[in-house]
Motif scaffolding. Structure first.
Motif, PDB file in Angstrom:
ATOM      1  N   MET A   1       0.832  -1.205   0.000  1.00 44.25           N
ATOM      2  CA  MET A   1       0.000   0.000   0.000  1.00 44.25           C
ATOM      3  C   MET A   1       0.864   1.252   0.000  1.00 44.25           C
ATOM      4  O   MET A   1       0.566   2.236  -0.689  1.00 44.25           O
ATOM      5  N   HIS A   2       1.945   1.241   0.766  1.00 39.78           N
ATOM      6  CA  HIS A   2       2.861   2.387   0.782  1.00 39.78           C
ATOM      7  C   HIS A   2       3.515   2.583  -0.591  1.00 39.78           C
ATOM      8  O   HIS A   2       3.579   3.708  -1.103  1.00 39.78           O
ATOM      9  N   ALA A   3       4.013   1.499  -1.166  1.00 38.95           N
ATOM     10  CA  ALA A   3       4.667   1.598  -2.470  1.00 38.95           C
ATOM     11  C   ALA A   3       3.694   2.099  -3.531  1.00 38.95           C
ATOM     12  O   ALA A   3       4.045   2.921  -4.385  1.00 38.95           O
ATOM     13  N   SER A   4       2.471   1.609  -3.477  1.00 40.57           N
ATOM     14  CA  SER A   4       1.442   2.045  -4.418  1.00 40.57           C
ATOM     15  C   SER A   4       1.185   3.543  -4.287  1.00 40.57           C
ATOM     16  O   SER A   4       1.121   4.265  -5.287  1.00 40.57           O
ATOM     17  N   ALA A   5       1.034   4.012  -3.049  1.00 37.73           N
ATOM     18  CA  ALA A   5       0.776   5.438  -2.822  1.00 37.73           C
ATOM     19  C   ALA A   5       1.907   6.288  -3.383  1.00 37.73           C
ATOM     20  O   ALA A   5       1.671   7.308  -4.057  1.00 37.73           O
ATOM     21  N   LEU A   6       3.138   5.898  -3.129  1.00 31.89           N
ATOM     22  CA  LEU A   6       4.285   6.668  -3.606  1.00 31.89           C
ATOM     23  C   LEU A   6       4.370   6.679  -5.130  1.00 31.89           C
ATOM     24  O   LEU A   6       4.789   7.675  -5.730  1.00 31.89           O
ATOM     25  N   SER A   7       3.942   5.594  -5.763  1.00 32.89           N
ATOM     26  CA  SER A   7       4.001   5.530  -7.228  1.00 32.89           C
ATOM     27  C   SER A   7       3.048   6.517  -7.889  1.00 32.89           C
ATOM     28  O   SER A   7       3.204   6.841  -9.078  1.00 32.89           O
ATOM     29  N   LEU A   8       2.056   7.004  -7.136  1.00 34.95           N
ATOM     30  CA  LEU A   8       1.046   7.905  -7.703  1.00 34.95           C
ATOM     31  C   LEU A   8       1.450   9.374  -7.628  1.00 34.95           C
ATOM     32  O   LEU A   8       0.750  10.234  -8.182  1.00 34.95           O
ATOM     33  N   TRP A   9       2.559   9.688  -6.952  1.00 42.15           N
ATOM     34  CA  TRP A   9       2.964  11.085  -6.800  1.00 42.15           C
ATOM     35  C   TRP A   9       3.108  11.810  -8.141  1.00 42.15           C
ATOM     36  O   TRP A   9       2.580  12.922  -8.306  1.00 42.15           O
ATOM     37  N   PRO A  10       3.781  11.232  -9.133  1.00 44.23           N
ATOM     38  CA  PRO A  10       3.901  11.969 -10.407  1.00 44.23           C
ATOM     39  C   PRO A  10       2.556  12.277 -11.048  1.00 44.23           C
ATOM     40  O   PRO A  10       2.370  13.371 -11.603  1.00 44.23           O
ATOM     41  N   ALA A  11       1.629  11.332 -10.994  1.00 49.04           N
ATOM     42  CA  ALA A  11       0.321  11.570 -11.610  1.00 49.04           C
ATOM     43  C   ALA A  11      -0.408  12.709 -10.918  1.00 49.04           C
ATOM     44  O   ALA A  11      -0.999  13.586 -11.583  1.00 49.04           O
ATOM     45  N   PHE A  12      -0.389  12.740  -9.582  1.00 50.75           N
ATOM     46  CA  PHE A  12      -1.052  13.821  -8.861  1.00 50.75           C
ATOM     47  C   PHE A  12      -0.414  15.172  -9.186  1.00 50.75           C
ATOM     48  O   PHE A  12      -1.112  16.174  -9.370  1.00 50.75           O
TER      49      PHE A  12
END
Length: 302
Positions: free
Chosen positions: A61-72
């Motif tokens: 869940m942590h890795a998934s959240a961090l992977s979304l930073w560029p999109a946001f």
């Protein structure tokens, strides 16, 4: 002297201030991580266990959240560049959301960790960037709802899956799915989750208990399509009524409330019912809650 100044400048390690888009992406990722860490959540991934999931764990869940930073960040940048709610912006953030989902899937080896959260937080990040002078829950939810109501002409062509579980269940049961929640301005967040968060804080329940109470409040009314997909109407009724029992017992900060919360956890686990939709909306709740304190007047000078 000139050479000394040039050398001094070269060694100046003062970091450049983060842009508005970067700060909004930070806050969105923080909200996802805080939601994942919150414990004890009924039948959801938290610091204790993987809940009703066999393919998820807290590190994922942590890795998934961090992977979304560029999109946001890219969504916020697009909103800042456009500064208007229009079909072009809607289609741009739709494309960025699908690209973010693809990045998430690469990170998780194909496990859906945050698809609903990409939709909710993506709209809210965009709404915040559109008008940083108005970060109120009412203003944010209104702008996000206006965006969500605009059709994305490219969505069907770009999607690798014909229909999400949430969309299938929403059609089967007539439930308000993630898309309808957004189009209505996230009522489960603004009318239920946020008010409960404020009440529990005012009662001195502590931040973690206040967040748990906010999650439970969302669960009392939400037609959670994740629960409906896994456990049907029986699971939905168990979630809604069980969450209300916890709040009626005094909330998660009380002994009787904790007992009721444990009973709810065990019941949902027995039904294999995980309230993932409520968890996504709690992340949205946490994002909205911290916007004004975190950004405040500083956004007006960006």
């Amino acid at each position: 002297m000139r050479a000394f100044n040039v050398a001094f400048d070269a060694f100046d390690a003062t970091p450049n201030p983060a842009s508005l888009a970067e700060r909004l992406a930070d806050l969105a990722v923080d909200a996802l991580i805080d939601e994942a860490d919150l414990s004890p959540k009924p039948a959801l991934v938290d610091r204790r266990s993987s809940g009703a999931h066999t393919d998820l764990h807290l590190g994922l869940m942590h890795a998934s959240a961090l992977s979304l930073w560029p999109a946001f960040k890219q969504m916020a940048d697009a909103a800042i560049a456009t500064s208007d709610i229009n079909p072009a912006l809607r289609e741009t953030i739709g494309r960025l959301g699908r690209e973010g989902e693809a990045a998430m899937m690469r990170t998780t080896n194909g496990v859906n960790t945050h698809r609903g959260a990409i939709w909710a937080l993506g709209l809210l990040v965009t709404a915040a960037a559109l008008n940083p002078d108005d970060l109120s829950p009412e203003g944010l939810s209104r702008r996000a709802g206006q965006l969500a109501l605009i059709e994305d002409r490219h969505q069907a062509a770009d999607q690798s899956h014909s229909q999400s579980h949430g969309q299938t269940v929403a059609q089967k049961y007539g439930a308000m799915g993630a898309r309808e929640q957004a189009q209505a301005g996230f009522p489960a967040v603004t009318q239920t989750g946020l008010p409960q968060l404020v009440r529990s804080r005012a009662a001195g329940h502590g931040e973690q208990n206040a967040r748990l109470d906010a999650l439970l409040a969302i669960m009392t009314t939400l037609s959670d399509t994740c629960v409906l997909y896994r456990a049907g109407e029986e699971g939905l009724h168990a979630m809604q009524h069980g969450a209300q029992r916890v709040l009626d017992a005094g909330g998660s900060a009380t002994l009787s409330g904790r007992r009721a919360l444990n009973q709810l956890d065990q019941q949902l686990l027995s039904l294999n019912a995980s309230p993932g939709g409520a968890a996504d909306l709690l992340a949205a709740c946490l994002f909205i809650d911290r916007l004004e304190p975190a950004l405040g007047d500083a956004t007006r000078n960006v």
